[in-house]
Design an enzyme around this catalytic site. Sequence first.
Site, PDB file in Angstrom:
ATOM      1  N   ASP A   1      22.167 -30.302  41.760  1.00  0.00           N
ATOM      2  CA  ASP A   1      21.938 -28.957  41.199  1.00  0.00           C
ATOM      3  C   ASP A   1      21.506 -29.069  39.740  1.00  0.00           C
ATOM      4  O   ASP A   1      20.567 -28.408  39.307  1.00  0.00           O
ATOM      5  CB  ASP A   1      23.232 -28.126  41.196  1.00  0.00           C
ATOM      6  CG  ASP A   1      23.771 -27.878  42.598  1.00  0.00           C
ATOM      7  OD1 ASP A   1      22.972 -27.909  43.545  1.00  0.00           O
ATOM      8  OD2 ASP A   1      24.982 -27.648  42.712  1.00  0.00           O
TER       9      ASP A   1
ATOM     10  N   HIS B   1      27.482 -20.695  44.240  1.00  0.00           N
ATOM     11  CA  HIS B   1      26.019 -20.510  44.360  1.00  0.00           C
ATOM     12  C   HIS B   1      25.713 -19.145  44.975  1.00  0.00           C
ATOM     13  O   HIS B   1      24.854 -18.403  44.501  1.00  0.00           O
ATOM     14  CB  HIS B   1      25.413 -21.559  45.299  1.00  0.00           C
ATOM     15  CG  HIS B   1      25.316 -22.928  44.718  1.00  0.00           C
ATOM     16  ND1 HIS B   1      24.681 -23.189  43.533  1.00  0.00           N
ATOM     17  CD2 HIS B   1      25.746 -24.126  45.186  1.00  0.00           C
ATOM     18  CE1 HIS B   1      24.746 -24.494  43.295  1.00  0.00           C
ATOM     19  NE2 HIS B   1      25.379 -25.080  44.268  1.00  0.00           N
TER      20      HIS B   1
ATOM     21  N   HIS C   1      32.561 -24.333  45.383  1.00  0.00           N
ATOM     22  CA  HIS C   1      31.258 -24.720  44.841  1.00  0.00           C
ATOM     23  C   HIS C   1      30.134 -23.933  45.534  1.00  0.00           C
ATOM     24  O   HIS C   1      29.306 -23.291  44.877  1.00  0.00           O
ATOM     25  CB  HIS C   1      31.051 -26.234  45.010  1.00  0.00           C
ATOM     26  CG  HIS C   1      29.721 -26.722  44.530  1.00  0.00           C
ATOM     27  ND1 HIS C   1      29.548 -27.341  43.316  1.00  0.00           N
ATOM     28  CD2 HIS C   1      28.482 -26.660  45.084  1.00  0.00           C
ATOM     29  CE1 HIS C   1      28.270 -27.640  43.153  1.00  0.00           C
ATOM     30  NE2 HIS C   1      27.595 -27.241  44.217  1.00  0.00           N
ATOM     31  N   GLU C   2      30.147 -23.942  46.861  1.00  0.00           N
ATOM     32  CA  GLU C   2      29.085 -23.242  47.605  1.00  0.00           C
ATOM     33  C   GLU C   2      29.206 -21.723  47.429  1.00  0.00           C
ATOM     34  O   GLU C   2      28.187 -21.032  47.265  1.00  0.00           O
ATOM     35  CB  GLU C   2      29.123 -23.615  49.089  1.00  0.00           C
ATOM     36  CG  GLU C   2      28.843 -25.092  49.377  1.00  0.00           C
ATOM     37  CD  GLU C   2      27.554 -25.604  48.745  1.00  0.00           C
ATOM     38  OE1 GLU C   2      26.596 -24.817  48.584  1.00  0.00           O
ATOM     39  OE2 GLU C   2      27.511 -26.794  48.390  1.00  0.00           O
TER      40      GLU C   2
HETATM   41 ZN    ZN Z   1      25.549 -27.136  44.601  1.00  0.00          ZN
END
Ligand code: ZN
Length: 233
Positions: free
Chosen positions: A126, A54, A50-51
């Site tokens: 988000d 980004h 997930h990170e």
């Molecule tokens: Zn996030």
Amino acid sequence: MLNEAAILAARGARKAINMEDVEEAATKVKLGPEKKRLQTKEERRMTAYHEAGHAVVSYNLPQMDPVHRVSIVSRGLAMGYTMIPPKKDRYTETQSHLLETIVALLGGRAAEQLIFNEFTGGAASDIDQATRIARRMVVDFGMSKLGPTYLGPQIETTEYGRNFIQPTEVSPEMQAKVDAEIKRIADESYQQALEILKKNKRKLDLVAEKLVEQETIDGDEFQKLMKPKISKK
Ligand code: ZN
């Protein structure tokens, strides 16, 4: 913030605050203290992807500022975080930067779908932030197909100087169009994030693996990971 840094320095039995104390204090003030959470291996992997999503998406967008740090250390309510502080103060927002910010925000969710074909609740904030930006673009900034018309509630000033807000003067038909525009911006941005990650799948894997291994990647190391490998001929 410097107060926090001083506490950290004292804890480390240092007479003066160093840069690491300031960095940690700034992160703590912004995101909350580090939290030790027991996560399963699979949860850690999902947070890492997930990170990494980004960070990798952001890296591939020309208007975005450089990634400062990526981490899967929990802070506050967040399972992990990706810091992209502005390089310099921004006094005016541009349409392209706002759009790229939405794409980068949706990069976490896009990575979840691409790698696990599964969604986590961790993307909630988000999505919330991305939707807020899209709404402002459509309603306040006239940055959509609906053109330069203010589409929010009307604010009136009376002679007593009081503002009262009329709920809305936008017709239900127009409101439906506003909602459709916000959805279009979100959908297109999400697709763009997915495309970037598909094209850079190897880098996504690389960053996620590094995160699982060492929990935090700072900006310089991230830039190095993202640099194309020089191929030996
Ligand atoms: Zn996030």
